[in-house]
Design an enzyme around this catalytic site. Structure first.
Site, PDB file in Angstrom:
ATOM      1  N   SER A 142      67.224 -35.452 -45.136  1.00 30.92           N
ATOM      2  CA  SER A 142      68.454 -35.174 -44.284  1.00 30.92           C
ATOM      3  C   SER A 142      67.974 -36.844 -43.847  1.00 30.92           C
ATOM      4  O   SER A 142      66.753 -37.085 -43.871  1.00 30.92           O
ATOM      5  CB  SER A 142      68.007 -34.762 -43.324  1.00 30.92           C
ATOM      6  OG  SER A 142      68.691 -35.268 -41.973  1.00 30.92           O
ATOM      7  N   TYR A 155      62.198 -30.216 -37.001  1.00 32.95           N
ATOM      8  CA  TYR A 155      63.004 -31.062 -38.118  1.00 32.95           C
ATOM      9  C   TYR A 155      62.887 -31.850 -39.044  1.00 32.95           C
ATOM     10  O   TYR A 155      62.171 -32.484 -39.993  1.00 32.95           O
ATOM     11  CB  TYR A 155      64.342 -30.215 -37.925  1.00 32.95           C
ATOM     12  CG  TYR A 155      65.332 -30.306 -38.801  1.00 32.95           C
ATOM     13  CD1 TYR A 155      65.649 -29.902 -40.262  1.00 32.95           C
ATOM     14  CD2 TYR A 155      66.465 -31.459 -39.237  1.00 32.95           C
ATOM     15  CE1 TYR A 155      66.314 -29.816 -41.029  1.00 32.95           C
ATOM     16  CE2 TYR A 155      67.867 -31.475 -39.790  1.00 32.95           C
ATOM     17  CZ  TYR A 155      67.544 -30.968 -41.099  1.00 32.95           C
ATOM     18  OH  TYR A 155      67.634 -31.095 -42.445  1.00 32.95           O
TER      19      TYR A 155
HETATM   20  C1  8X3 Z   1      71.191 -32.394 -41.136  1.00 33.52           C
HETATM   21  C2  8X3 Z   1      71.048 -34.296 -40.270  1.00 33.52           C
HETATM   22  O1  8X3 Z   1      71.694 -35.434 -38.497  1.00 33.52           O
HETATM   23  O2  8X3 Z   1      71.501 -33.083 -38.041  1.00 33.52           O
HETATM   24  O3  8X3 Z   1      69.879 -33.108 -41.809  1.00 33.52           O
HETATM   25  O4  8X3 Z   1      69.641 -34.071 -38.098  1.00 33.52           O
HETATM   26  S1  8X3 Z   1      71.083 -34.277 -38.567  1.00 33.52           S
END
Ligand code: 8X3
Length: 256
Positions: A142, A155
């Site tokens: 990501s 995340y």
């Molecule tokens: C998703 C991209 O911008 O939501 O993997 O982190 S973001």
């Protein structure tokens, strides 16, 4: 010329691709696209009903899979004779809390699925990928694995982990017939990503508000399919892909 560079172009036909998190979103789109490109696709996910319906539609094979469970991964490995491509797609974001309010259960879940699940699958299938003579491991990273933003740490930290995992494995496998590819998408509008993160349909919709053309799952599937169908001496190390409307994590063009 080494044997693995002799087959040009490098078609999907007869190659077996395992796609994790294949019941929805980028995983489902990737499974669909690889099947259309001639791969024999093994779809893994926890939600067997959805998985089976998609597998029947695209002529693939559904296998119930929980990447956080060693027994589940061992059962998948035992069910496979051959693997040429592993797409480590299972993952997700589960909160939007600042570090000061970190929910450790949410952090554990983020690392279990995104990082440990990916390590578990990769380790388990590496012997088969090596044996294929032309294996591919694709990591669904990501842009969150390359930069940081407030409220994203469970995340972003996990996806930074995926990024370094891909880099490390590529170093460790040099000289072996296995490519290591990382795809790092920015804003992708799927049914579940923002919903899982925010837990609220209205908040999830806000993420994409005014963005005329966010990426969709098929766009990312296209990147995966392209990367794994290059001649096998060509290794796409890292592909960063964003919608044109997103020049950087914060630089998003929104129309009112
Ligand atoms: C998703 C991209 O911008 O939501 O993997 O982190 S973001």
């Amino acid at each position: 010329m080494p044997a693995e560079t002799s087959a040009l172009p490098f078609p999907g036909t007869d190659r077996v691709a395992v796609v994790t998190g294949a019941s929805s979103g980028i995983g489902a789109a990737t499974a669909r696209r690889l099947a259309a490109d001639g791969f024999s696709v093994v779809l893994g996910a926890r939600r067997l009903d959805r998985l089976t319906a998609l597998a029947e539609e695209i002529g693939g094979r559904a296998v119930e899979l929980d990447v956080t469970d060693g027994d589940s991964v061992a059962a998948l490995v035992a069910a496979l004779d051959r693997v040429d491509v592993l797409v480590n797609n299972a993952g997700g974001a589960f909160d939007a809390a600042p570090v000061a309010e970190a929910d450790l259960d949410s952090w554990t879940r983020a690392f279990e699925v995104n990082v440990l699940g990916t390590v578990r699958l990769t380790k388990a299938l590496l012997p088969a990928l090596r044996a294929s003579g032309a294996g591919d491991v694709v990591f669904m990273g990501s842009t969150a694995g390359l930069t940081s933003y407030e409220g994203g740490a469970s995340y972003t930290a996990a996806k930074h982990g995926v990024h370094t995992l891909a880099e490390t494995l590529r170093l460790e496998l040099v000289g072996e017939p296995v490519r290591v590819v990382e795809i790092a998408p920015g804003m992708v509008k799927t049914d579940e990503f923002a919903l899982n993160r925010t837990g609220d349909a209205a908040k999830a919709a806000k993420v994409y508000e005014g963005v005329r053309e966010p990426l969709v799952a098929d766009d990312v599937a296209d990147c995966v399919a392209w990367a794994v169908t290059r001649p096998h001496h060509v290794n796409i190390d890292l592909m960063v892909v964003r919608p044109r409307a997103q020049a950087a994590q914060y630089k998003v063009h929104r129309e009112s």
